[in-house]
Design an enzyme around this catalytic site. Structure first.
Site, PDB file in Angstrom:
ATOM      1  N   CYS A  54       0.831  -1.206   0.000  1.00 33.52           N
ATOM      2  CA  CYS A  54       0.000   0.000   0.000  1.00 33.52           C
ATOM      3  C   CYS A  54       0.866   1.257   0.000  1.00 33.52           C
ATOM      4  O   CYS A  54       0.470   2.293  -0.530  1.00 33.52           O
ATOM      5  CB  CYS A  54      -0.944  -0.005   1.196  1.00 33.52           C
ATOM      6  SG  CYS A  54      -0.123  -0.268   2.771  1.00 33.52           S
ATOM      7  N   HIS A 309      -1.243   0.736   7.784  1.00 34.31           N
ATOM      8  CA  HIS A 309      -1.767   0.809   6.418  1.00 34.31           C
ATOM      9  C   HIS A 309      -1.585   2.239   5.901  1.00 34.31           C
ATOM     10  O   HIS A 309      -1.760   3.211   6.646  1.00 34.31           O
ATOM     11  CB  HIS A 309      -3.246   0.425   6.421  1.00 34.31           C
ATOM     12  CG  HIS A 309      -3.845   0.359   5.045  1.00 34.31           C
ATOM     13  ND1 HIS A 309      -3.363  -0.472   4.058  1.00 34.31           N
ATOM     14  CD2 HIS A 309      -4.876   1.046   4.484  1.00 34.31           C
ATOM     15  CE1 HIS A 309      -4.086  -0.303   2.958  1.00 34.31           C
ATOM     16  NE2 HIS A 309      -4.998   0.610   3.199  1.00 34.31           N
TER      17      HIS A 309
END
EC number: 3.4.19.12
Length: 992
Positions: A54, A309
């Site tokens: 990510c 994340h």
């Protein structure tokens, strides 16, 4: 409504509700609408997260929306020969980018004109050599990739392409040092691609920039050497901004090194920032345009520096609208959703969250933003970037593949819907006629098969009723609960369409089985009454010779034995048929169960001796009355019968007397041998090769195994068989040569042999059968130094076999699988060995004998077993002998686990890194916190195998754990253990 499983006439709740009434067509298939994967109008294209990538996706989306960078990359010439020649790419050949620029070109072209909702960046990630399962430092990735891109583009001829990184991202500042004495100013000019701002102790972005440019005093030991003064002087040093790039990257240093833990940690403090940033107050030259607009906010969700994340909030330069880029999902931010830098934290309790400060219009604050990107404010119209024809051809080819996939999925959905409609009509018609009307013919069908027929996802197999049959080939009464009675009309349709069998109609009900079941039920009811009667009869004292002998164990379990007998026929009937739909029981398993049942004793057989007569032990039996025996006989007509005037077995009496005589004989034999071989019984009187006794030049050798077996007999003559022979062949090779050198017998092999005095050897030869004589002789000249003595053995050493034995022993230690080792966790550098070897507290043979006597029979010395025929010959190995490490002290070679230790199963070919993972699960210590050592040697090479590191079975490895990280937050899509940081080592970002 629920189905009545015990009622074969109940056909409600078997899955029919799915089909009755109108049904949505989408329920006929489990294929998602392919149009959901299609890009919506005026929407951006997402990027697939390949595991923990990510952080790459956020930067790719941000760089894609930098129109100047995108246009420059499109101008890069391709290395593809077909494109260079103007022929286009052959349709049967997939395009494979060769350079980083080509990968980025192709990726940007797909992001711009693809019809897909999201695309796969695996080609780009693979070209960089990134580990898709390892989350990396996003800021470091940005720096390294920009450096790589700049280096790659520097070879281009077009200046607009060659200098794009410098034009967009590169600025200049100077380190300026001013001497307080003479005022001399020293300046060192340097380029920058981002400003790294400390956020500790600050609440606003402007405060962070001010601290970055803050003046520093150089005093004391830190004074500056002035070239003019030619001496060290007090001075001031600061950074002056000389020029700023079009795109200003501000790195917020959220991830800092914690000196207490030795690891990185994340600072989760709020930092305020505005949508407009005026940099003029911070510049050296005040006459330029330095107003910047916020264009991107890069965010890290999670409270730990090692997990979390990454998400990006980026502004569309053409429309000025903000979008949230979260891997495959892209969301427009407007209204209440327009909160830049705000994302929910992962795995953090709401109680521990700091309250968000209030922000005015045009300002935002974030505790997760780690990079702010500002673009120089300009009145020029936004740039329009067109995809080159070559790349557009590749995009259209990919779009064609996507359309083909969509059409294929749509066709599959269409076919599934068609099949579902046909099935819907079939079920609606047949379910109404499924119940069997009174007096009409019917069939039995298993409930399981009917449910599969009504299940929309699995087409039914042929009907299989074999599991419901009894031993007579008819419907078993106990299987009625899993069957349903249906009309003959529907049954005819099922068998005609799906096949199978056998059919079970009205004639299939088995009368014989029903009668037998009733008989068993009557007997079971009678058994409860008879049990009470027998219990009362057993309380009556039997007088005279009117009673019968019954085993006490049989009396305790007679009701259970009777029940098992009654159920036996039913169980046999069930075992004779397979399970539903072909999952029949394994024949070998059923045969094995039958053999085990046959080995179990029947009623009253527990008092039958091996000769078939009444056993001699009265403790195992008791007398019951005639009435009680009569009741028991009804259930066990074949049980052995012994009136209470019956004599015990005469043969058993003779054997008992002989056993007593043998015990007395063994005791006498043991006493004589112990008296005769006092030195052999006590280790302290035995000779030692390490210090050869002066009174003799000859010593004899026997195997330690013989000594151990003989000592067992002497200590427990009534429980152990006497030793009749000395098996020295175990110490010799097949050629008759000795397997040990004199040096080895004084050290590592000393635990395998026992030394015998010459006088003792004479007595041994008289008492035992000796297969081979082994003798060690010492030879030395008169008056010579004892160390110059020569030692020879008879028989002589066999060098070849000795070498083979050593090689085999080393191989066994280095080539093992599923061996046990022990991990001992050290606390405060102290290894507590508490009760590690309790047997060391006792040194005398008598105390050891007392401990052995307290063990149940069959548990003494598990490493050795004595057969009636004498001593077993054991293979020469460390496991087959008991180690003697101190005089008179018997120690097991097996490691004894102590507090703080855990046993792990390992193999010689597994790596140290794999062992650390096992230790992590056992002790909850992360691999990078583990400091391992064995025998004082540090184990540090994670790639080395355990065999090469000298870890052998039964080894003890010391574990010292560093202070762990305080928190482990949620990982990127999956939980991931933080491994020792290697950064981008081995990737394409550090050299080509």
């Amino acid at each position: 409504r629920r189905n009545c499983r015990g009622n074969p006439n109940c056909l409600v709740g078997i899955g029919e509700h799915v089909w009755l009434g109108e049904i949505d067509e989408n329920s006929f298939h489990n294929i998602d609408d392919p149009n959901c994967e299609r890009r919506k109008k005026n929407a951006f294209v997402g990027l697939t997260n390949l595991g923990a990538t990510c952080y790459v996706n956020t930067f790719l989306q941000m760089w894609f929306l930098n129109l100047e960078l995108r246009q420059a990359l499109y101008l890069c010439p391709s290395t593809c020969s077909e494109h260079t020649a103007g022929e286009g790419i052959p349709k049967d050949k997939d395009y494979e980018p060769q350079t980083i620029c080509e990968h980025l070109q192709y990726l940007f072209a797909l992001l711009q004109n693809s019809k897909r909702r999201y695309i796969d960046p695996s080609g780009f990630v693979k070209a960089l050599g990134l580990d898709t399962g390892q989350q990396q430092d996003a800021q470091e990735f940005s720096k390294l990739f920009m450096s790589l891109l700049e280096d790659t583009l520097s070879k281009q001829k077009n200046p607009d392409v060659r200098n794009i990184v410098q034009k967009q991202f590169c600025g200049e500042y100077a380190y300026v040092t001013v001497c307080n004495q003479c005022g001399r100013e020293s300046k060192l000019v340097s380029k920058f691609y981002e400003l790294e701002l400390n956020i500790q102790g600050h609440k606003q972005l402007t405060d962070c920039i001010t601290e970055f440019l803050k003046e520093e005093k150089l005093e004391g030991d830190n004074r500056y050497f002035c070239e003019t003064c030619q001496s060290k002087q007090n001075a001031t040093r600061k950074i002056r901004l000389l020029s700023l790039p079009c795109t200003l990257n501000l790195q917020l240093m959220r991830f800092v090194f914690d000196r207490q833990t030795g690891h990185k940690k994340k600072l989760n403090t709020y930092i305020g920032f505005s949508e407009l940033l005026d940099m003029e107050p911070f510049m050296e030259q005040k006459n330029g345009v330095y107003v910047y607009e916020l264009s991107a906010v890069l965010i890290h969700r999670g409270v730990s520096a090692y997990s979390g994340h990454y998400i990006a909030h980026v502004k569309d330069p053409q429309t000025g609208e903000w979008y949230k880029f979260n891997d495959e999902d892209i969301e427009k931010m407007e209204g209440k959703k327009l909160q830049l830098g705000i994302e929910e934290d992962l795995a953090e309790p709401s109680k521990s969250q700091t309250r968000k400060p209030k922000c005015g219009k045009g300002t935002h604050c974030s505790r997760n933003a780690y990079m702010l990107v500002y673009r120089l404010q300009t009145r020029e119209k936004s740039l329009t970037v067109e995809v080159p024809a070559f790349l557009q051809e590749l995009v259209e080819r990919d779009n064609c593949k996507f359309e083909e996939w969509c059409n294929e999925m749509a066709e599959m959905r269409k076919q599934s819907v068609a099949r579902g409609k046909i099935k819907h009509e079939e079920v609606k018609e047949l379910y109404q006629r499924l119940p069997a009307e009174a007096g009409s013919p019917y069939d039995f069908i298993s409930l399981e098969w009917l449910q599969k027929w009504l299940d929309e996802s699995t087409p039914p197999k042929p009907i299989d009723n074999t599991a419901c049959l009894c031993s007579h080939g008819k419907l078993h009464p106990d299987k009625i609960c899993i069957m349903k009675r249906i009309s003959e009309y529907v049954a005819d349709f099922f068998y005609r369409r799906y096949g199978g069998g056998p059919r079970l109609n009205v004639k299939a009900l088995c009368k014989d089985c029903v009668v037998e079941r009733c008989r068993i039920l009557r007997l079971k009811n009678q058994l409860n009454e008879d049990y009470k009667t027998v219990t009362n009869l057993l309380k009556i004292t039997v007088k005279g010779n009117d009673g019968f002998w019954v085993g006490k164990a049989s009396l305790r379990s007679w009701r259970q034995l009777a029940l098992e007998q009654l159920n036996e026929q039913d169980e046999d009937a069930e075992h004779s048929n397979g399970k539903m739909n072909g999952s029949a029981q394994n024949k070998d398993e059923s045969n094995e169960e039958k053999r085990e049942e046959e080995e179990e004793l029947n009623f009253n057989e527990d008092i039958v001796c091996p000769h078939g007569d009444l056993c001699i032990s009265e403790n195992e039996r008791r007398v019951v009355s005639k009435e009680a025996w009569k009741k028991l006989k009804q259930y066990f007509p074949k049980a052995p019968e012994f009136p209470n005037n019956k004599e015990c077995c005469s043969q058993c009496k003779i054997l008992e007397r002989e056993g007593e005589e043998n015990e007395a004989l063994h005791k006498m034999m043991a006493s004589e041998q112990k008296t005769s071989l006092q030195n052999l019984f006590h280790d302290k009187c035995r000779p030692c090769l390490g210090s050869w006794p002066q009174e003799t030049d000859e010593l004899y050798i026997v195997s330690q195994f013989f000594v151990e077996e003989w000592r067992k007999f002497v200590r427990r003559p009534t429980r152990c068989s006497p030793v009749s022979s000395v098996g020295n062949s175990a110490l010799l090779c097949p050629h008759g040569g000795l397997m040990f050198t004199y040096a080895s017998m004084t050290k590592e092999d000393s635990k395998l042999i026992a030394l015998i005095w010459p006088s003792e050897w004479e007595r041994i030869q008289k008492l035992f059968v000796v297969d081979h004589v082994i003798k060690i002789t010492r030879t030395q000249a008169a008056g010579a130094d004892p160390e110059s003595a020569l030692y020879t053995s008879e028989p002589k050493l066999c060098p070849e076999c000795r070498e083979g034995l050593l090689c085999q022993q080393q191989r066994d230690l280095r080539e093992y699988t599923q061996a046990t080792i022990y991990i001992h966790k050290v606390v405060d550098n102290k290894k507590v060995m508490k009760d590690a070897a309790p047997e060391l507290n006792v040194s005398s043979s008598e105390a050891e004998e007392e401990r052995e006597e307290n063990k149940p029979e069959g548990e003494q010395d598990p490493d050795f077993n004595q057969t009636n025929g004498g001593a077993k010959r054991q293979k020469i190995s460390h496991q087959n002998y008991i180690a003697y490490q101190k005089q008179g002290i018997r120690r097991s070679t097996r490691h004894r686990k102590v507090r703080g230790e855990k046993a792990l199963l390992v193999s010689a070919n597994q790596t140290l890194k794999e062992l650390k993972i096992q230790i992590m699960h056992a002790f909850s210590v992360a691999p990078f916190d583990q400091n391992l050592s064995i025998d004082g040697k540090i184990l540090s090479d994670d790639t080395a195998t355990l065999g090469s590191l000298g870890v052998i079975p039964e080894s003890v490895i010391l574990l010292k754990a560093d202070e762990p990280i305080a928190d482990y937050a949620a990982m990127d899509d999956v939980m991931q253990v933080c491994m020792p940081e290697e950064g981008f080592k081995g990737t394409g970002l550090l050299g080509h």
